[in-house]
Each structure stands twice: as structure tokens, then as C-alpha cells.
Design an enzyme around this catalytic site. Sequence first.
Site, PDB file in Angstrom:
ATOM      1  N   PRO A  59     -17.012  57.456  27.065  1.00 44.29           N
ATOM      2  CA  PRO A  59     -16.525  56.772  28.366  1.00 44.29           C
ATOM      3  C   PRO A  59     -14.869  57.045  28.431  1.00 44.29           C
ATOM      4  O   PRO A  59     -14.466  56.680  27.630  1.00 44.29           O
ATOM      5  CB  PRO A  59     -17.062  55.510  28.008  1.00 44.29           C
ATOM      6  CG  PRO A  59     -18.248  55.515  27.368  1.00 44.29           C
ATOM      7  CD  PRO A  59     -17.786  56.587  26.386  1.00 44.29           C
ATOM      8  N   GLU A  60     -14.729  57.466  29.601  1.00 41.97           N
ATOM      9  CA  GLU A  60     -13.250  57.664  29.892  1.00 41.97           C
ATOM     10  C   GLU A  60     -12.845  56.614  30.881  1.00 41.97           C
ATOM     11  O   GLU A  60     -13.457  55.709  31.216  1.00 41.97           O
ATOM     12  CB  GLU A  60     -12.795  59.247  30.243  1.00 41.97           C
ATOM     13  CG  GLU A  60     -13.329  60.332  29.184  1.00 41.97           C
ATOM     14  CD  GLU A  60     -12.880  61.546  29.789  1.00 41.97           C
ATOM     15  OE1 GLU A  60     -12.085  61.604  30.608  1.00 41.97           O
ATOM     16  OE2 GLU A  60     -13.759  62.396  29.319  1.00 41.97           O
ATOM     17  N   LYS A 114      -9.064  53.197  27.566  1.00 39.86           N
ATOM     18  CA  LYS A 114     -10.433  53.308  27.461  1.00 39.86           C
ATOM     19  C   LYS A 114     -11.268  52.037  26.786  1.00 39.86           C
ATOM     20  O   LYS A 114     -12.355  51.794  26.638  1.00 39.86           O
ATOM     21  CB  LYS A 114     -10.923  54.346  26.551  1.00 39.86           C
ATOM     22  CG  LYS A 114     -10.505  55.926  27.082  1.00 39.86           C
ATOM     23  CD  LYS A 114     -10.993  56.740  26.304  1.00 39.86           C
ATOM     24  CE  LYS A 114     -10.163  58.108  26.712  1.00 39.86           C
ATOM     25  NZ  LYS A 114     -10.983  59.204  25.842  1.00 39.86           N
ATOM     26  N   ARG A 120     -24.561  55.229  18.086  1.00 40.20           N
ATOM     27  CA  ARG A 120     -23.951  55.959  17.019  1.00 40.20           C
ATOM     28  C   ARG A 120     -23.104  54.885  16.325  1.00 40.20           C
ATOM     29  O   ARG A 120     -22.343  55.124  15.132  1.00 40.20           O
ATOM     30  CB  ARG A 120     -23.061  57.145  17.410  1.00 40.20           C
ATOM     31  CG  ARG A 120     -23.884  58.105  17.828  1.00 40.20           C
ATOM     32  CD  ARG A 120     -23.306  59.529  18.044  1.00 40.20           C
ATOM     33  NE  ARG A 120     -23.026  60.162  17.034  1.00 40.20           N
ATOM     34  CZ  ARG A 120     -22.224  61.192  16.955  1.00 40.20           C
ATOM     35  NH1 ARG A 120     -21.901  61.789  18.314  1.00 40.20           N
ATOM     36  NH2 ARG A 120     -21.723  61.870  15.984  1.00 40.20           N
ATOM     37  N   ARG A 151     -12.102  70.814  20.414  1.00 36.17           N
ATOM     38  CA  ARG A 151     -13.065  70.354  21.611  1.00 36.17           C
ATOM     39  C   ARG A 151     -13.262  71.434  22.697  1.00 36.17           C
ATOM     40  O   ARG A 151     -12.248  72.406  22.787  1.00 36.17           O
ATOM     41  CB  ARG A 151     -12.275  69.012  22.203  1.00 36.17           C
ATOM     42  CG  ARG A 151     -11.687  68.119  21.476  1.00 36.17           C
ATOM     43  CD  ARG A 151     -13.067  67.354  20.875  1.00 36.17           C
ATOM     44  NE  ARG A 151     -13.693  66.607  21.949  1.00 36.17           N
ATOM     45  CZ  ARG A 151     -13.521  65.424  22.537  1.00 36.17           C
ATOM     46  NH1 ARG A 151     -12.427  64.755  22.287  1.00 36.17           N
ATOM     47  NH2 ARG A 151     -14.133  64.985  23.548  1.00 36.17           N
TER      48      ARG A 151
END
Length: 270
Positions: A2-3, A58, A110, A260
Site C-alpha cells: 500500500p502506498e 505509508k 506475510r 523493482r
Amino acid sequence: MPELPEVETIARDLRRKILDQKIEDITVYDARVIRQPVKEFTRALKGRRFKKVSRRGKALILELDNGRYFVIQLMMTGQLINSARPRQDKVTKVSLRLSNGRYLHYNDQRLFGRLQVVDTLEQIPYFNKLGPEPLTNGFSPSWLAKKLKEKKVPIKALLMDHTFVAGIGNIYASEILFQSRINPKRPAHRLKKEDINKLHAATRKILTEAIRWRGTSMNTYRDANGEKGGFIRRIKVYGRENEDCSRCKTPLSKILQRGRSTFFCPRCQR
């Protein structure tokens, strides 16, 4: 992960749902997401009320009625869901039962998330390193121009550096650079004034639009209602390798930058 738009969406949802609610009870199903002794964590929360909900970068910041802060960093797969059910499912790691009979669940597949109650935000190293918020006056074209002169790294990597600017991750960095027609490999210090103005405008536009559409759900992100975000339908380049560019119809490219994935148009973003 999530950003900024996703975390901001959750913060706005929670302001409508949990303010002034008392934490009646706490159930910890998996203590690995708690970054302090469990007894200390539960003792700090039980009986307290939520007085303010905010976001920095964040991270979610839930201010309690005694002036302390319940900080939640969702990291890769964290979710914060307001629900009528006592437990969401096996991914629920912590549940708070509130005075209105509802629950606030922290879910995490996770276990990378970070939950902690602190006296001051400075106790959490993350807050001491953050750059300016991109939707505030601190992130201005003049500030951006000054800072970019000092940076020789690729502009995509710099946008994702939370010590430079807070809250931008992989999805939105790619979208911002496509909107501003800047090649993600371009060294930051080589951007001209026109590029910098476009970059600033694109950053504000993309993030504001993503918040309006309640974030992007690629995989596990959900808002505080447990619903997916709608900005996935507005994505122009991220995850669209080999699809036609929406502007020039050139097939979109994918490269790796610092491990990335980066998506861009080789024609529009030369």
C-alpha cells in the site's frame, strides 16, 4: 505494498468509523506483527479511545485519548478492516473490539507489518527519515528543482526513496513518470525546468486521482470496508508490459531498476 493513496483512503475511512470509540478488548492471534512486548501493547490500548486518525508517508497514526500513538505500518500485505465479525479469517493477526460492538482487524498474510504504541512519533525511526508529503506545500516546484540538482540517481529510484519524498512506491512512480513523459532511467539532476514542472504537476495529479478512486488493488490491498480500490481501472503503464501505449500505441516496456519492475513507453518517455 500500500502506498500513499491506499493508506490515505484507509485513514479517511477510519475517521468516519472509529473516532471516540473505546477499545473494549484486544485479541492477539499472532504476536509477530507487534513490535513491543505483547502485554505492554495490549495494556497500552485497552480502555483507550481513538481521538484522531492521520497518515504520514505509508504509516497510519491513530492518536489515543491519553496522547499516545498507535502506529500501524501495513508494509507488503497488511490490511486494517472495520468489521462486524469477531475475526476476519486466518490472516487476522490482531483484533480490537470496540465500544460500538464492531471490530478493527489487522490482517497480514506475510507478517511484514509493524504495530506499536509509542509516546512520541520520534520513537519510530521511519518518521525521522521521511521527506515532505507530496500533496503539501512543502513539496513545491522550487523545492523539487533545488533537490534534484543534488541527485544523480535515476529519477524513478528517487521518487521511491521515502527520505526524498514520502509515500510514493512502485506503482505510482511509474504512473507519474508516464504522465510527465520522463524516462525512468534519466538521472534526476539532468531534468530541465520544464521537466520538473511536469513532474511536480503529474505527482499531484496522479496521487490525488488515486485517492479519489480509493487506491489501487493489484493483490491484497483493501480499504477499511474490505473493498478493492478502483484506480486499477485508471492505470496507464504499471503491469501492462507489451500492451499498446494509450497515447502513441507503441508496445509498453518493462525493465528492472534496483530489483523493482518499471513500466514505461519507450516512445513517449524517451
